[in-house]
Design a protein around this motif. Structure first.
Motif, PDB file in Angstrom:
ATOM      1  N   VAL A 199      44.432  54.290  38.427  1.00  0.00           N
ATOM      2  CA  VAL A 199      43.386  55.177  38.958  1.00  0.00           C
ATOM      3  C   VAL A 199      43.423  56.536  38.251  1.00  0.00           C
ATOM      4  CG1 VAL A 199      42.611  56.420  41.009  1.00  0.00           C
ATOM      5  CG2 VAL A 199      43.269  54.027  41.191  1.00  0.00           C
ATOM      6  N   ALA A 200      44.626  56.970  37.886  1.00  0.00           N
ATOM      7  CA  ALA A 200      44.775  58.263  37.214  1.00  0.00           C
ATOM      8  C   ALA A 200      44.390  58.201  35.736  1.00  0.00           C
ATOM      9  CB  ALA A 200      46.214  58.760  37.347  1.00  0.00           C
ATOM     10  N   GLY A 201      44.089  57.005  35.233  1.00  0.00           N
ATOM     11  CA  GLY A 201      43.611  56.892  33.860  1.00  0.00           C
ATOM     12  C   GLY A 201      44.555  56.236  32.883  1.00  0.00           C
ATOM     13  N   ALA A 202      45.675  55.682  33.355  1.00  0.00           N
ATOM     14  CA  ALA A 202      46.605  55.014  32.449  1.00  0.00           C
ATOM     15  C   ALA A 202      45.915  53.819  31.792  1.00  0.00           C
ATOM     16  CB  ALA A 202      47.847  54.553  33.202  1.00  0.00           C
ATOM     17  N   PRO A 203      46.005  53.695  30.464  1.00  0.00           N
ATOM     18  CA  PRO A 203      45.311  52.599  29.775  1.00  0.00           C
ATOM     19  C   PRO A 203      46.003  51.256  29.996  1.00  0.00           C
ATOM     20  CG  PRO A 203      46.615  53.882  28.214  1.00  0.00           C
ATOM     21  CD  PRO A 203      46.711  54.594  29.538  1.00  0.00           C
ATOM     22  N   ALA A 204      45.248  50.269  30.401  1.00  0.00           N
ATOM     23  CA  ALA A 204      45.773  48.917  30.614  1.00  0.00           C
ATOM     24  C   ALA A 204      44.618  47.935  30.517  1.00  0.00           C
ATOM     25  CB  ALA A 204      46.461  48.809  31.969  1.00  0.00           C
ATOM     26  N   PRO A 220      41.302  41.482  35.269  1.00  0.00           N
ATOM     27  CA  PRO A 220      41.117  42.267  34.048  1.00  0.00           C
ATOM     28  C   PRO A 220      40.544  43.627  34.435  1.00  0.00           C
ATOM     29  CG  PRO A 220      39.306  40.722  34.304  1.00  0.00           C
ATOM     30  CD  PRO A 220      40.275  40.443  35.432  1.00  0.00           C
ATOM     31  N   LEU A 221      40.869  44.638  33.687  1.00  0.00           N
ATOM     32  CA  LEU A 221      40.395  45.983  34.012  1.00  0.00           C
ATOM     33  C   LEU A 221      39.125  46.315  33.241  1.00  0.00           C
ATOM     34  CD1 LEU A 221      43.860  47.728  34.188  1.00  0.00           C
ATOM     35  CD2 LEU A 221      42.354  47.120  36.089  1.00  0.00           C
ATOM     36  N   GLY A 222      38.257  47.072  33.890  1.00  0.00           N
ATOM     37  CA  GLY A 222      36.951  47.357  33.319  1.00  0.00           C
ATOM     38  C   GLY A 222      36.998  48.188  32.052  1.00  0.00           C
ATOM     39  N   LYS A 223      38.016  49.026  31.904  1.00  0.00           N
ATOM     40  CA  LYS A 223      38.137  49.871  30.714  1.00  0.00           C
ATOM     41  C   LYS A 223      39.147  49.316  29.730  1.00  0.00           C
ATOM     42  CE  LYS A 223      36.722  54.147  33.043  1.00  0.00           C
ATOM     43  NZ  LYS A 223      37.093  55.555  33.367  1.00  0.00           N
ATOM     44  N   ALA A 224      39.346  48.015  29.771  1.00  0.00           N
ATOM     45  CA  ALA A 224      40.306  47.375  28.875  1.00  0.00           C
ATOM     46  C   ALA A 224      39.942  47.652  27.418  1.00  0.00           C
ATOM     47  CB  ALA A 224      40.346  45.875  29.126  1.00  0.00           C
ATOM     48  N   SER A 225      40.928  48.040  26.636  1.00  0.00           N
ATOM     49  CA  SER A 225      40.695  48.266  25.208  1.00  0.00           C
ATOM     50  C   SER A 225      40.681  46.955  24.434  1.00  0.00           C
ATOM     51  CB  SER A 225      41.765  49.194  24.631  1.00  0.00           C
ATOM     52  OG  SER A 225      43.055  48.616  24.783  1.00  0.00           O
ATOM     53  N   ASP A 249      38.729  49.530  44.860  1.00  0.00           N
ATOM     54  CA  ASP A 249      37.964  50.592  45.524  1.00  0.00           C
ATOM     55  C   ASP A 249      37.539  51.673  44.542  1.00  0.00           C
ATOM     56  OD1 ASP A 249      38.141  49.325  47.939  1.00  0.00           O
ATOM     57  OD2 ASP A 249      39.602  50.692  48.829  1.00  0.00           O
ATOM     58  N   ALA A 250      38.337  51.874  43.501  1.00  0.00           N
ATOM     59  CA  ALA A 250      37.997  52.867  42.473  1.00  0.00           C
ATOM     60  C   ALA A 250      37.040  52.297  41.433  1.00  0.00           C
ATOM     61  CB  ALA A 250      39.269  53.359  41.797  1.00  0.00           C
ATOM     62  N   LYS A 251      36.640  51.030  41.628  1.00  0.00           N
ATOM     63  CA  LYS A 251      35.689  50.354  40.734  1.00  0.00           C
ATOM     64  C   LYS A 251      36.187  50.343  39.283  1.00  0.00           C
ATOM     65  CE  LYS A 251      31.771  51.630  43.693  1.00  0.00           C
ATOM     66  NZ  LYS A 251      31.905  50.385  44.461  1.00  0.00           N
ATOM     67  N   LEU A 252      37.444  49.990  39.123  1.00  0.00           N
ATOM     68  CA  LEU A 252      38.054  49.988  37.796  1.00  0.00           C
ATOM     69  C   LEU A 252      38.345  48.584  37.280  1.00  0.00           C
ATOM     70  CD1 LEU A 252      40.573  52.959  38.219  1.00  0.00           C
ATOM     71  CD2 LEU A 252      38.378  52.962  37.020  1.00  0.00           C
ATOM     72  N   THR A 253      37.900  47.566  38.003  1.00  0.00           N
ATOM     73  CA  THR A 253      38.161  46.194  37.576  1.00  0.00           C
ATOM     74  C   THR A 253      37.024  45.653  36.727  1.00  0.00           C
ATOM     75  OG1 THR A 253      37.191  45.256  39.584  1.00  0.00           O
ATOM     76  CG2 THR A 253      39.548  45.757  39.633  1.00  0.00           C
ATOM     77  N   GLY A 254      37.353  44.670  35.905  1.00  0.00           N
ATOM     78  CA  GLY A 254      36.350  44.017  35.073  1.00  0.00           C
ATOM     79  C   GLY A 254      35.952  42.666  35.609  1.00  0.00           C
ATOM     80  N   GLY A 255      36.194  42.432  36.889  1.00  0.00           N
ATOM     81  CA  GLY A 255      35.881  41.164  37.537  1.00  0.00           C
ATOM     82  C   GLY A 255      36.495  41.151  38.917  1.00  0.00           C
ATOM     83  N   ASP A 256      36.407  40.031  39.583  1.00  0.00           N
ATOM     84  CA  ASP A 256      36.994  39.914  40.922  1.00  0.00           C
ATOM     85  C   ASP A 256      38.455  39.482  40.820  1.00  0.00           C
ATOM     86  OD1 ASP A 256      34.595  40.542  42.188  1.00  0.00           O
ATOM     87  OD2 ASP A 256      33.919  38.447  42.148  1.00  0.00           O
ATOM     88  N   PRO A 257      39.347  40.101  41.589  1.00  0.00           N
ATOM     89  CA  PRO A 257      40.749  39.674  41.583  1.00  0.00           C
ATOM     90  C   PRO A 257      40.879  38.234  42.071  1.00  0.00           C
ATOM     91  CG  PRO A 257      40.493  41.823  42.651  1.00  0.00           C
ATOM     92  CD  PRO A 257      39.113  41.263  42.476  1.00  0.00           C
ATOM     93  N   THR A 258      41.839  37.526  41.510  1.00  0.00           N
ATOM     94  CA  THR A 258      42.138  36.169  41.940  1.00  0.00           C
ATOM     95  C   THR A 258      43.623  36.084  42.309  1.00  0.00           C
ATOM     96  OG1 THR A 258      42.585  35.475  39.664  1.00  0.00           O
ATOM     97  CG2 THR A 258      40.351  35.140  40.499  1.00  0.00           C
ATOM     98  N   VAL A 259      43.947  35.138  43.190  1.00  0.00           N
ATOM     99  CA  VAL A 259      45.346  34.951  43.584  1.00  0.00           C
ATOM    100  C   VAL A 259      46.061  34.178  42.480  1.00  0.00           C
ATOM    101  CG1 VAL A 259      46.930  33.976  45.271  1.00  0.00           C
ATOM    102  CG2 VAL A 259      44.778  35.012  46.034  1.00  0.00           C
ATOM    103  N   LEU A 260      47.119  34.770  41.964  1.00  0.00           N
ATOM    104  CA  LEU A 260      47.886  34.162  40.878  1.00  0.00           C
ATOM    105  C   LEU A 260      48.990  33.264  41.427  1.00  0.00           C
ATOM    106  CD1 LEU A 260      48.546  34.089  37.805  1.00  0.00           C
ATOM    107  CD2 LEU A 260      50.054  36.061  38.205  1.00  0.00           C
ATOM    108  N   VAL A 261      49.833  33.815  42.295  1.00  0.00           N
ATOM    109  CA  VAL A 261      50.951  33.084  42.902  1.00  0.00           C
ATOM    110  C   VAL A 261      51.212  33.675  44.280  1.00  0.00           C
ATOM    111  CG1 VAL A 261      52.142  32.399  40.769  1.00  0.00           C
ATOM    112  CG2 VAL A 261      52.595  34.653  41.776  1.00  0.00           C
ATOM    113  N   ARG A 262      52.131  33.042  45.022  1.00  0.00           N
ATOM    114  CA  ARG A 262      52.587  33.580  46.303  1.00  0.00           C
ATOM    115  C   ARG A 262      54.108  33.700  46.264  1.00  0.00           C
ATOM    116  NH1 ARG A 262      48.120  30.271  48.505  1.00  0.00           N
ATOM    117  NH2 ARG A 262      46.639  31.731  49.414  1.00  0.00           N
ATOM    118  N   ASN A 263      54.625  34.622  47.091  1.00  0.00           N
ATOM    119  CA  ASN A 263      56.062  34.849  47.109  1.00  0.00           C
ATOM    120  C   ASN A 263      56.531  35.116  48.534  1.00  0.00           C
ATOM    121  OD1 ASN A 263      58.570  35.040  45.916  1.00  0.00           O
ATOM    122  ND2 ASN A 263      58.067  36.788  44.615  1.00  0.00           N
TER     123      ASN A 263
END
Length: 264
Positions: A89-94, A230-235, A110-124
């Motif tokens: 959220v603070a701007g770290a590139p990822a 994936p993040l919306g500002k992905a390089s 909530d910060a609208k920084l994603t490049g798609g909808d999150p999906t469940v990868l695994v459970r723990n």
């Protein structure tokens, strides 16, 4: 004579059609029908922010991904999911974010920084980590009363899960320390600074040479869903998409299962 000319003309048309068909089927012609779309080029660095408990699995999968996609490099930033979310959220590139709970993922969505909808990868699931040999004879959460215990901070997914499990067991603890990620809580047991800690099953399995785990029934009420996006500002959006695709492969599923994660 007129019939002979008609026969020759028809033969010429058929020969031309046959020639065109042969060219197109041999691949030597310049025209093609419905060509397959070009595969997006995948190369360069893919930067992944991931929950600390994914460290062992993701490190292994990062190497395998690089082998599958020559010219790529996967770099990781492992830590507490809440801190990683705040960094994004603070701007770290990822390019990719993998969180240990939907609550921490929500900070990024909530910060609208994603490049798609999150999906469940695994459970723990949680376990009680104790030194080898279980010198305090811990059999469940109630045995932690009076012992020096390490918990994850409440804002961290493993800490939130611990609160849920302890409440379900009717156990109130005053821990000796709150740690900012699950590896910190585990290290306290390894160093002998505490008698036990609440960590994930996967962390106990990854460090089985120094510690052992104690299962407890209330853990079933505090299962964490790990989400990835994936993040919306992905390089490197192509790299991010390819990495997420690889994590759903059979090869990756085996790595997660071997580490002790549960399928979504």
């Amino acid at each position: 004579m007129r019939s002979a000319r008609r026969l020759l003309a028809a033969s010429a048309v058929l020969a031309l059609a046959a020639g065109l068909t042969a060219c197109s089927s041999s691949g030597g012609g310049s025209a093609s029908v419905n060509p397959a779309p070009a595969r997006p080029e995948v190369k360069g660095t893919v930067t992944v922010f991931a929950a600390a408990s994914l460290k062992e699995s993701f490190t292994e999968l990062g190497k395998r991904f690089e082998d599958a996609y020559p010219g790529t490099t996967v770099t990781f930033n492992f830590g507490g999911s809440s801190a990683l979310a705040q960094n994004i959220v603070a701007g770290a590139p990822a390019d990719v974010f993998a969180a240990a709970s939907p609550a921490t993922m929500k900070t990024v969505t909530d910060a609208k920084l994603t490049g798609g909808d999150p999906t469940v990868l695994v459970r723990n699931t949680l376990e009680i980590a104790v030194p080898k040999g279980n010198p305090k004879n811990v059999t469940g959460l109630k045995d932690l009363k009076g012992l020096k215990t390490a918990l994850c901070a409440k804002e961290v997914p493993c800490g939130a899960a611990a609160v849920t499990a302890l409440k379900a067991a009717g156990v109130e603890l005053t821990p000796a320390t709150y740690e900012q990620d699950v590896k910190g809580a585990l290290t306290k047991v390894e160093l002998g600074e505490v008698d036990a800690s609440l960590v994930y099953q996967t962390d106990v399995k990854a460090d089985s040479g120094k510690i052992e785990g104690v299962n407890f029934p209330e853990a079933a009420q505090a299962v964490n869903d790990y989400q990835i996006v994936p993040l919306g500002k992905a390089s490197n959006p192509n790299g991010a998409a390819a990495f997420l695709g690889y994590l759903s492969s059979a090869d990756a599923r085996r790595v997660f299962t071997d580490a002790g994660f549960q399928a979504p």
